[in-house]
Design a protein around this motif. Structure first.
Motif, PDB file in Angstrom:
ATOM      1  N   GLN A 172       1.809   8.990  -7.458  1.00  0.00           N
ATOM      2  CA  GLN A 172       2.028   8.649  -6.049  1.00  0.00           C
ATOM      3  C   GLN A 172       2.572  10.143  -5.845  1.00  0.00           C
ATOM      4  O   GLN A 172       2.309  11.369  -4.887  1.00  0.00           O
ATOM      5  N   ASP A 173       3.634  10.051  -6.040  1.00  0.00           N
ATOM      6  CA  ASP A 173       4.519  11.864  -6.690  1.00  0.00           C
ATOM      7  C   ASP A 173       3.771  12.678  -7.327  1.00  0.00           C
ATOM      8  O   ASP A 173       4.560  13.541  -6.228  1.00  0.00           O
ATOM      9  N   TRP A 174       2.758  12.619  -7.468  1.00  0.00           N
ATOM     10  CA  TRP A 174       2.197  14.065  -7.673  1.00  0.00           C
ATOM     11  C   TRP A 174       1.851  14.316  -6.784  1.00  0.00           C
ATOM     12  O   TRP A 174       1.493  15.300  -6.180  1.00  0.00           O
ATOM     13  N   HIS A 175       0.874  13.183  -6.398  1.00  0.00           N
ATOM     14  CA  HIS A 175      -0.298  13.640  -5.158  1.00  0.00           C
ATOM     15  C   HIS A 175       0.694  13.908  -4.205  1.00  0.00           C
ATOM     16  O   HIS A 175       0.322  15.423  -3.079  1.00  0.00           O
ATOM     17  N   LEU A 176       2.405  13.915  -3.971  1.00  0.00           N
ATOM     18  CA  LEU A 176       2.868  13.751  -2.897  1.00  0.00           C
ATOM     19  C   LEU A 176       3.327  15.720  -3.426  1.00  0.00           C
ATOM     20  O   LEU A 176       3.314  16.291  -2.327  1.00  0.00           O
TER      21      LEU A 176
ATOM     22  N   GLN B  83       1.032  -1.160   0.009  1.00  0.00           N
ATOM     23  CA  GLN B  83      -0.268   0.052  -0.123  1.00  0.00           C
ATOM     24  C   GLN B  83       1.118   1.110   0.038  1.00  0.00           C
ATOM     25  O   GLN B  83       1.601   1.236   0.660  1.00  0.00           O
ATOM     26  N   PRO B  84       0.478   2.480  -0.544  1.00  0.00           N
ATOM     27  CA  PRO B  84       1.925   3.730  -0.537  1.00  0.00           C
ATOM     28  C   PRO B  84       1.188   4.017   0.882  1.00  0.00           C
ATOM     29  O   PRO B  84       0.591   4.425   1.266  1.00  0.00           O
ATOM     30  N   ALA B  85       2.369   4.607   1.097  1.00  0.00           N
ATOM     31  CA  ALA B  85       2.096   4.915   2.053  1.00  0.00           C
ATOM     32  C   ALA B  85       1.412   6.900   2.342  1.00  0.00           C
ATOM     33  O   ALA B  85       1.303   7.278   0.943  1.00  0.00           O
ATOM     34  N   ALA B  86       0.506   7.314   3.068  1.00  0.00           N
ATOM     35  CA  ALA B  86      -0.198   8.034   3.638  1.00  0.00           C
ATOM     36  C   ALA B  86       0.848   9.108   3.490  1.00  0.00           C
ATOM     37  O   ALA B  86       1.994   9.607   3.700  1.00  0.00           O
ATOM     38  N   ILE B  87      -0.001  10.587   3.390  1.00  0.00           N
ATOM     39  CA  ILE B  87       0.472  11.635   2.851  1.00  0.00           C
ATOM     40  C   ILE B  87      -0.004  11.735   4.161  1.00  0.00           C
ATOM     41  O   ILE B  87      -1.540  13.007   4.509  1.00  0.00           O
ATOM     42  N   THR B  88       0.850  12.733   5.029  1.00  0.00           N
ATOM     43  CA  THR B  88       0.855  13.223   6.576  1.00  0.00           C
ATOM     44  C   THR B  88       1.343  14.007   6.404  1.00  0.00           C
ATOM     45  O   THR B  88       2.311  14.448   5.927  1.00  0.00           O
ATOM     46  N   PRO B  89       1.423  14.749   8.446  1.00  0.00           N
ATOM     47  CA  PRO B  89       1.706  16.322   8.238  1.00  0.00           C
ATOM     48  C   PRO B  89       3.903  16.331   8.182  1.00  0.00           C
ATOM     49  O   PRO B  89       4.386  16.733   8.412  1.00  0.00           O
ATOM     50  N   GLU B  90       3.314  14.954   9.419  1.00  0.00           N
ATOM     51  CA  GLU B  90       5.165  14.229   9.204  1.00  0.00           C
ATOM     52  C   GLU B  90       5.750  14.433   8.228  1.00  0.00           C
ATOM     53  O   GLU B  90       6.684  14.533   8.360  1.00  0.00           O
ATOM     54  N   LEU B  91       4.949  13.376   7.396  1.00  0.00           N
ATOM     55  CA  LEU B  91       5.549  12.719   6.383  1.00  0.00           C
ATOM     56  C   LEU B  91       6.149  14.159   5.658  1.00  0.00           C
ATOM     57  O   LEU B  91       7.266  14.967   5.299  1.00  0.00           O
TER      58      LEU B  91
ATOM     59  N   SER C 285       8.827  16.025   7.349  1.00  0.00           N
ATOM     60  CA  SER C 285      10.455  15.751   6.890  1.00  0.00           C
ATOM     61  C   SER C 285      11.448  16.050   5.697  1.00  0.00           C
ATOM     62  O   SER C 285      12.402  15.258   6.039  1.00  0.00           O
ATOM     63  N   LEU C 286       9.911  16.561   5.137  1.00  0.00           N
ATOM     64  CA  LEU C 286      10.497  16.659   3.082  1.00  0.00           C
ATOM     65  C   LEU C 286      11.467  17.642   3.544  1.00  0.00           C
ATOM     66  O   LEU C 286      11.268  18.863   3.925  1.00  0.00           O
ATOM     67  N   ASP C 287      12.817  17.440   2.964  1.00  0.00           N
ATOM     68  CA  ASP C 287      13.903  18.655   2.699  1.00  0.00           C
ATOM     69  C   ASP C 287      13.913  19.330   1.434  1.00  0.00           C
ATOM     70  O   ASP C 287      13.390  18.518   0.570  1.00  0.00           O
ATOM     71  N   GLU C 288      14.490  20.502   1.175  1.00  0.00           N
ATOM     72  CA  GLU C 288      14.661  20.531  -0.200  1.00  0.00           C
ATOM     73  C   GLU C 288      15.211  19.721  -1.228  1.00  0.00           C
ATOM     74  O   GLU C 288      15.082  19.168  -2.729  1.00  0.00           O
ATOM     75  N   GLU C 289      16.039  19.508  -1.064  1.00  0.00           N
ATOM     76  CA  GLU C 289      16.857  17.768  -1.510  1.00  0.00           C
ATOM     77  C   GLU C 289      15.483  16.838  -2.044  1.00  0.00           C
ATOM     78  O   GLU C 289      15.659  16.227  -2.473  1.00  0.00           O
ATOM     79  N   ALA C 290      15.220  16.561  -0.843  1.00  0.00           N
ATOM     80  CA  ALA C 290      13.752  15.812  -1.464  1.00  0.00           C
ATOM     81  C   ALA C 290      12.860  15.713  -2.325  1.00  0.00           C
ATOM     82  O   ALA C 290      12.815  15.274  -2.724  1.00  0.00           O
ATOM     83  N   VAL C 291      12.654  17.161  -2.587  1.00  0.00           N
ATOM     84  CA  VAL C 291      11.666  17.436  -3.416  1.00  0.00           C
ATOM     85  C   VAL C 291      12.080  17.568  -4.653  1.00  0.00           C
ATOM     86  O   VAL C 291      11.824  17.255  -5.578  1.00  0.00           O
ATOM     87  N   ALA C 292      13.609  17.874  -4.595  1.00  0.00           N
ATOM     88  CA  ALA C 292      14.886  17.995  -5.908  1.00  0.00           C
ATOM     89  C   ALA C 292      14.789  16.706  -6.408  1.00  0.00           C
ATOM     90  O   ALA C 292      13.873  16.270  -7.851  1.00  0.00           O
ATOM     91  N   ALA C 293      14.507  15.637  -5.799  1.00  0.00           N
ATOM     92  CA  ALA C 293      14.825  14.285  -6.098  1.00  0.00           C
ATOM     93  C   ALA C 293      13.422  13.772  -6.786  1.00  0.00           C
ATOM     94  O   ALA C 293      12.756  13.233  -8.314  1.00  0.00           O
ATOM     95  N   LEU C 294      11.885  14.356  -5.857  1.00  0.00           N
ATOM     96  CA  LEU C 294      10.809  13.696  -6.203  1.00  0.00           C
ATOM     97  C   LEU C 294      10.057  14.685  -7.610  1.00  0.00           C
ATOM     98  O   LEU C 294       9.532  13.980  -8.053  1.00  0.00           O
TER      99      LEU C 294
END
Length: 71
Positions: A40-44, A3-11, A14-23
């Motif tokens: 799933q990536d688009w929704h994130l 099951q895909p991971a839920a998009i939570t406030p904690e998730l 936890s994201l930083d510039e590097e993680a968003v750039a990879a996304l």
């Protein structure tokens, strides 16, 4: 199939510039094993654009929406 991971406030927190750039890179390359993985990536990224716009600003074109202001 997992099951895909839920998009939570904690998730989102936890994201930083590097993680968003990879996304964004994954979305630009559009090389996913299934359409659902890309979706799933688009929704994130969309959630990041709404809740942490400072991180998503360089990639807002990937969200494929009219610009919005949540303030």
């Amino acid at each position: 199939m997992t099951q895909p991971a839920a998009i939570t406030p904690e998730l989102l927190a936890s994201l930083d510039e590097e993680a968003v750039a990879a996304l964004a890179r994954r979305l630009e390359e559009d090389d996913y094993p299934s359409p659902f993985a890309g979706l799933q990536d688009w929704h994130l990224l969309r959630a990041v654009a709404i809740h942490r716009p400072e991180l998503a600003r360089p990639y807002v074109h990937l969200v494929d929406q009219e610009p919005f202001d949540e303030d």
